[in-house]
Design an enzyme around this catalytic site. Structure first.
Site, PDB file in Angstrom:
ATOM      1  N   ARG A   1       0.327  49.230  -8.563  1.00 48.80           N
ATOM      2  CA  ARG A   1       1.394  49.060 -10.081  1.00 48.80           C
ATOM      3  C   ARG A   1       2.206  50.227  -9.875  1.00 48.80           C
ATOM      4  NH1 ARG A   1      -0.056  52.027 -14.474  1.00 48.80           N
ATOM      5  NH2 ARG A   1       0.731  51.140 -15.888  1.00 48.80           N
TER       6      ARG A   1
ATOM      7  N   TYR B   1       5.344  60.145 -25.959  1.00 46.32           N
ATOM      8  CA  TYR B   1       4.427  60.278 -25.285  1.00 46.32           C
ATOM      9  C   TYR B   1       4.388  60.824 -24.536  1.00 46.32           C
ATOM     10  CZ  TYR B   1       0.959  58.772 -22.278  1.00 46.32           C
ATOM     11  OH  TYR B   1      -0.678  58.856 -21.363  1.00 46.32           O
TER      12      TYR B   1
ATOM     13  N   TYR C   1       5.833  49.098 -21.935  1.00 43.03           N
ATOM     14  CA  TYR C   1       4.841  48.624 -21.151  1.00 43.03           C
ATOM     15  C   TYR C   1       3.952  47.153 -21.246  1.00 43.03           C
ATOM     16  CZ  TYR C   1       3.373  54.256 -22.570  1.00 43.03           C
ATOM     17  OH  TYR C   1       3.511  54.968 -22.919  1.00 43.03           O
TER      18      TYR C   1
END
Ligand code: HEM
Length: 344
Positions: A224, A317, A38
């Protein structure tokens, strides 16, 4: 470059969705490196690479008609996928203007907009729509303005109200989310709706991202990429329909992995709206099966390395844990360095 729209294909039941070679060539492969972590991967949303998904603010592609039919199906079953809190009415009109003006300018062969003061005429040829209406008067459209326009644009939309130094999810059209729900997140703040994401809060990603987003100016949108994986080319992987798709993760085997598992990439655009000061957050979703993806050997090699080395918390996740190894084993044959290591 004109967009050739394919005849109707499905994102459910018999799953007839496929990418043409042209769609594969313009697929937004999201990994600049062999590892993924991330980050605040935001860049100015300027037009680049004609023909690519980065050319226009709102990307329309060969799946347009099918995706709009899929949205209609979802809304028929669950109208709560579209939500506009009363104070977001000006933001809804901002979105009507943004989408209509961009589509008419960027895809004139498919869409046109004529403005005579507040008397507007909108034509959408692929969906066979010709609508005269008064801009700002919802009674002149067949349904609420945000619903009206997002029934005609691929991808999901969240409209965020900005107040008290934060963003609130107070409006949107979300029929193809990657395992979340607009009805559940409605009214939440930036950090509240991001609460389920692992690792990123501790890394300061959301503090930095929020600061950045609050300062986005009119006329200076940013974008993004985000990614996950989905079984079958299923667009509606929302929390509401988990019972329909969750079990499919256990269906992946070494025989069916290439056709069943899809890389799901979101091109997210964040743009300030001129009247309401709301922040538009659009999520354009692209699906590609592994068998389509491996036609590009560099992508196959890179995806192998990314998935092999992905931190477990992120894999969990994203819901990949039960079938990640099967995908990694399949992709290993496309990774020249990894194949001898595995054989040894
Ligand atoms: C995930 C919304 C901007 C980073 C999510 C989720 C939502 C969301 C609904 C799913 C959370 C869940 O599991 O329930 C939004 C909205 C944004 C926004 C509306 C615009 C205001 C950003 C930005 C960043 C970011 C600017 C980082 C630079 C992430 C990450 C995830 C996430 C890393 C986890 C995705 C994954 O691993 O698949 N976001 N987001 N978001 N968001 Fe955002």
């Amino acid at each position: 470059m004109p967009v050739n729209m394919k005849p109707l294909e499905t994102y459910r039941d018999d799953f007839t969705y496929r990418n043409s070679p042209q769609a594969i060539a313009r697929f937004p492969f999201p990994f600049p490196e062999d590892q993924y972590m991330y980050s605040v991967n935001i860049e100015p949303a300027v037009s680049r690479d004609p023909g690519s998904v980065f050319e226009h603010l709102f990307d329309v592609d060969e799946h347009y008609v099918s995706e709009m039919a899929e949205r209609a199906l979802v809304l028929e079953k669950d109208p709560r996928r579209c939500l506009v809190m009363p104070h977001m009415a000006p933001a809804a009109w901002d979105l009507v203007e943004a989408i209509m003006t961009h589509l008419a300018r960027d895809y004139p062969e498919h869409f046109s907009l004529t403005r005579d003061g507040d008397q507007w005429t909108w034509e959408n040829h692929p969906l066979d729509i010709c609508q005269r209406f008064t801009f700002g008067d919802p009674a002149t459209l067949p349904c609420e303005p945000l619903e009206y326009i997002t029934r005609q644009m691929q991808g999901d939309f969240a409209m965020l109200d900005q107040r008290d130094g934060d963003l609130y999810m107070d409006a949107g059209m979300v029929t193809c989310p990657a395992d979340w729900s607009l009805a559940f997140d409605a009214g939440m703040s930036f950090k509240q709706w991001h609460a389920p994401v692992p690792m990123a809060p501790q890394m300061g990603v959301f503090d930095r991202a929020l600061k950045y987003l609050l300062n986005i100016q009119v006329g200076a949108p940013v974008r993004r990429l985000n990614w996950t994986m989905t079984i079958n080319p299923r667009l509606d992987t929302s929390s509401e329909t988990l019972h329909e798709w969750g079990h499919e993760r256990s269906l992946v085997t070494s025989d069916n992995v290439a056709g069943l598992v899809h890389l799901r990439v979101e091109l997210q655009v964040m743009a300030r709206m001129p009247r309401s000061n709301a922040l538009m957050f659009s999520i354009r979703t692209y699906l590609i099966s592994l068998e389509e993806l491996v036609t590009n050997p560099a992508w196959a090699q890179r995806l192998h390395r990314v998935l092999r080395d992905l931190p477990d918390a992120i894999a969990d996740y994203k819901g990949l844990t039960s079938y990640r190894q099967t995908v990694v084993d399949y992709l290993a044959q496309f990774d020249r360095e990894a194949v001898p290591a595995r054989a040894a």
